[in-house]
Motif scaffolding. Sequence first.
Motif, mmCIF file in Angstrom:
data_model
loop_
_atom_site.group_PDB
_atom_site.id
_atom_site.type_symbol
_atom_site.label_atom_id
_atom_site.label_comp_id
_atom_site.label_asym_id
_atom_site.label_seq_id
_atom_site.Cartn_x
_atom_site.Cartn_y
_atom_site.Cartn_z
ATOM 1 N N ALA A 33 0.778 -0.836 -0.665
ATOM 2 C CA ALA A 33 0.165 0.072 -0.569
ATOM 3 C C ALA A 33 1.273 1.653 0.083
ATOM 4 O O ALA A 33 1.983 1.226 0.736
ATOM 5 C CB ALA A 33 -0.902 0.027 0.963
ATOM 6 N N TYR A 34 0.699 2.371 -0.565
ATOM 7 C CA TYR A 34 1.674 3.696 -1.189
ATOM 8 C C TYR A 34 0.377 5.132 -1.434
ATOM 9 O O TYR A 34 -0.650 4.215 -2.355
ATOM 10 C CB TYR A 34 2.305 3.032 -2.070
ATOM 11 C CG TYR A 34 1.889 2.348 -2.605
ATOM 12 C CD1 TYR A 34 1.863 3.270 -4.655
ATOM 13 C CD2 TYR A 34 2.225 1.171 -2.703
ATOM 14 C CE1 TYR A 34 1.671 2.793 -5.426
ATOM 15 C CE2 TYR A 34 2.106 0.557 -3.796
ATOM 16 C CZ TYR A 34 1.619 1.276 -4.980
ATOM 17 O OH TYR A 34 1.210 1.087 -6.621
ATOM 18 N N LEU A 35 0.718 6.448 -0.692
ATOM 19 C CA LEU A 35 0.342 7.314 -1.190
ATOM 20 C C LEU A 35 0.606 7.477 -3.067
ATOM 21 O O LEU A 35 1.636 7.139 -3.271
ATOM 22 C CB LEU A 35 0.526 8.405 -0.546
ATOM 23 C CG LEU A 35 -0.232 8.203 1.232
ATOM 24 C CD1 LEU A 35 0.375 9.700 1.612
ATOM 25 C CD2 LEU A 35 -1.158 8.482 1.265
ATOM 26 N N VAL A 36 -0.234 8.034 -3.469
ATOM 27 C CA VAL A 36 0.371 8.624 -4.960
ATOM 28 C C VAL A 36 -0.417 9.888 -5.145
ATOM 29 O O VAL A 36 -1.228 10.118 -4.268
ATOM 30 C CB VAL A 36 -0.144 7.780 -5.772
ATOM 31 C CG1 VAL A 36 -0.117 5.921 -5.945
ATOM 32 C CG2 VAL A 36 -2.054 7.667 -6.310
ATOM 33 N N GLY A 37 0.410 10.755 -5.048
ATOM 34 C CA GLY A 37 0.110 12.118 -5.654
ATOM 35 C C GLY A 37 -0.399 12.626 -6.991
ATOM 36 O O GLY A 37 -1.124 11.622 -7.550
ATOM 37 N N GLU A 38 -1.446 13.762 -7.519
ATOM 38 C CA GLU A 38 -1.395 14.093 -8.160
ATOM 39 C C GLU A 38 -1.847 13.717 -9.494
ATOM 40 O O GLU A 38 -2.205 12.658 -10.990
ATOM 41 C CB GLU A 38 -1.870 15.826 -8.175
ATOM 42 C CG GLU A 38 -2.638 16.403 -7.193
ATOM 43 C CD GLU A 38 -3.254 17.453 -6.701
ATOM 44 O OE1 GLU A 38 -2.927 18.373 -8.156
ATOM 45 O OE2 GLU A 38 -4.093 17.938 -5.966
ATOM 46 N N SER A 39 0.013 13.274 -9.621
ATOM 47 C CA SER A 39 0.616 12.997 -11.260
ATOM 48 C C SER A 39 0.032 11.356 -11.643
ATOM 49 O O SER A 39 -0.058 10.823 -12.451
ATOM 50 C CB SER A 39 2.313 13.458 -10.837
ATOM 51 O OG SER A 39 2.749 11.986 -10.114
ATOM 52 N N GLY A 40 -0.226 10.785 -10.272
ATOM 53 C CA GLY A 40 -0.797 9.439 -10.071
ATOM 54 C C GLY A 40 1.317 8.496 -9.914
ATOM 55 O O GLY A 40 1.169 7.199 -9.718
ATOM 56 N N GLN A 41 1.727 9.690 -9.716
ATOM 57 C CA GLN A 41 3.178 8.625 -9.076
ATOM 58 C C GLN A 41 3.190 8.425 -7.533
ATOM 59 O O GLN A 41 2.728 9.011 -6.688
ATOM 60 C CB GLN A 41 4.073 9.619 -9.521
ATOM 61 C CG GLN A 41 4.572 9.605 -10.860
ATOM 62 C CD GLN A 41 4.404 8.385 -12.009
ATOM 63 O OE1 GLN A 41 5.286 7.557 -11.590
ATOM 64 N NE2 GLN A 41 3.751 7.858 -12.535
ATOM 65 N N SER A 42 3.668 7.269 -6.962
ATOM 66 C CA SER A 42 4.397 6.771 -5.679
ATOM 67 C C SER A 42 5.740 7.230 -5.442
ATOM 68 O O SER A 42 6.716 6.801 -5.620
ATOM 69 C CB SER A 42 3.808 5.728 -4.825
ATOM 70 O OG SER A 42 4.156 5.451 -3.907
ATOM 71 N N GLN A 43 6.087 8.828 -4.804
ATOM 72 C CA GLN A 43 7.740 8.677 -4.296
ATOM 73 C C GLN A 43 8.206 7.493 -3.343
ATOM 74 O O GLN A 43 9.042 7.215 -4.160
ATOM 75 C CB GLN A 43 7.159 10.297 -3.492
ATOM 76 C CG GLN A 43 6.595 10.650 -3.841
ATOM 77 C CD GLN A 43 8.190 12.157 -4.914
ATOM 78 O OE1 GLN A 43 9.008 11.609 -4.499
ATOM 79 N NE2 GLN A 43 7.393 13.048 -5.077
ATOM 80 N N ALA A 44 7.108 6.830 -2.523
ATOM 81 C CA ALA A 44 7.541 5.813 -1.221
ATOM 82 C C ALA A 44 7.505 4.339 -2.653
ATOM 83 O O ALA A 44 9.297 3.925 -2.467
ATOM 84 C CB ALA A 44 6.048 5.814 -0.685
ATOM 85 N N LYS A 45 7.380 4.795 -3.295
ATOM 86 C CA LYS A 45 7.379 3.454 -4.531
ATOM 87 C C LYS A 45 8.634 3.771 -5.365
ATOM 88 O O LYS A 45 9.552 2.868 -5.596
ATOM 89 C CB LYS A 45 5.360 2.639 -5.250
ATOM 90 C CG LYS A 45 6.449 1.297 -6.003
ATOM 91 C CD LYS A 45 4.862 1.442 -6.864
ATOM 92 C CE LYS A 45 4.881 -0.060 -7.766
ATOM 93 N NZ LYS A 45 3.746 -0.620 -7.817
ATOM 94 N N GLN A 46 8.739 4.831 -5.715
ATOM 95 C CA GLN A 46 9.721 4.685 -6.595
ATOM 96 C C GLN A 46 11.244 4.682 -6.024
ATOM 97 O O GLN A 46 12.240 4.462 -6.431
ATOM 98 C CB GLN A 46 9.341 6.434 -7.044
ATOM 99 C CG GLN A 46 8.217 6.307 -7.925
ATOM 100 C CD GLN A 46 8.298 7.756 -8.901
ATOM 101 O OE1 GLN A 46 9.796 8.762 -8.385
ATOM 102 N NE2 GLN A 46 7.745 8.053 -9.282
ATOM 103 N N ILE A 47 11.054 4.976 -3.762
ATOM 104 C CA ILE A 47 12.416 5.199 -3.320
ATOM 105 C C ILE A 47 12.544 3.605 -3.554
ATOM 106 O O ILE A 47 13.768 3.419 -2.745
ATOM 107 C CB ILE A 47 12.287 5.758 -2.466
ATOM 108 C CG1 ILE A 47 12.155 7.354 -2.232
ATOM 109 C CG2 ILE A 47 13.030 5.740 -1.263
ATOM 110 C CD1 ILE A 47 11.172 8.093 -1.528
ATOM 111 N N ALA A 48 12.156 2.426 -3.603
ATOM 112 C CA ALA A 48 11.706 1.384 -2.626
ATOM 113 C C ALA A 48 12.323 0.671 -3.740
ATOM 114 O O ALA A 48 12.138 -1.198 -3.945
ATOM 115 C CB ALA A 48 10.332 0.691 -2.343
ATOM 116 N N VAL A 49 12.505 0.971 -5.207
ATOM 117 C CA VAL A 49 12.560 0.255 -6.122
ATOM 118 C C VAL A 49 14.048 -1.080 -6.454
ATOM 119 O O VAL A 49 13.364 -2.128 -7.149
ATOM 120 C CB VAL A 49 13.551 1.189 -7.463
ATOM 121 C CG1 VAL A 49 14.459 2.726 -7.234
ATOM 122 C CG2 VAL A 49 13.522 0.506 -8.711
#
Length: 238
Positions: A33-49
């Motif tokens: 589970a994670y938050l996404v911004g208005e762009s539809g991207q998740s900063q947290a998921k990107q960090i956890a790549v």
Amino acid sequence: MTGTFFGIGVGPGDPELVTLKAVRLIQQADVLAYLVGESGQSQAKQIAVLALEGRVAKHQDIIIPMPMSTRREAANQAYDQGAQAIREALSQGLNVAFLCEGDPLFFGSFTYLMERLNGECQIQVVPGISSIHAAAAELQHPLTVLKESFCVVSGRHTKEQLIDALRNHGSIVIMKAGRARPTILKALELTGRMEDAKYVEYVGRDNQFVENDVRLLQNEQGPYFSLFIVSRKERGTR
């Protein structure tokens, strides 16, 4: 049988700063589970790549859209809906790992979900490296030494509150500087602490920016992910 809800701190931005425990639990979790911004991207998921490499997803992720608004009503509604989706997954015996930037319990979005689910399920928290510690490491600047007092405040504080902190503490970190940057710069000027301050935004990310002389900053709003570290120029050595 109810699943376990994990709050996983993924650190400030550098994928290599994610802890080994966080990597293991991310890979083992039934649901992410994670938050996404208005762009539809998740900063947290990107960090956890890097932690996500090789992970086989057996269940659909729980995506929590978070509006970029100062209105808490909108944010609370998003957290309510996210908590309900997590609750439903947990009720099926699935373990849910919520990816949280920085540390889950230090200005972390996980806090608001934990409040909603507390008492309903088992909860485990995996700490992450905060942006404060990442910024101090990037600047090679001790946060506090010897008998210095250390204070953390937010850009959401008033100018008077910022001035009070700057006058009464040797070492201060001002988080979430973004919209408040002009107010913070004014408070630094009024307390004579411009030369004590350093500024970092997007620490650990590709677009990281560091300014050691805050007098060179534009007197305008900055990005949400920014902070000031302020400490006395002259510090004891014994």
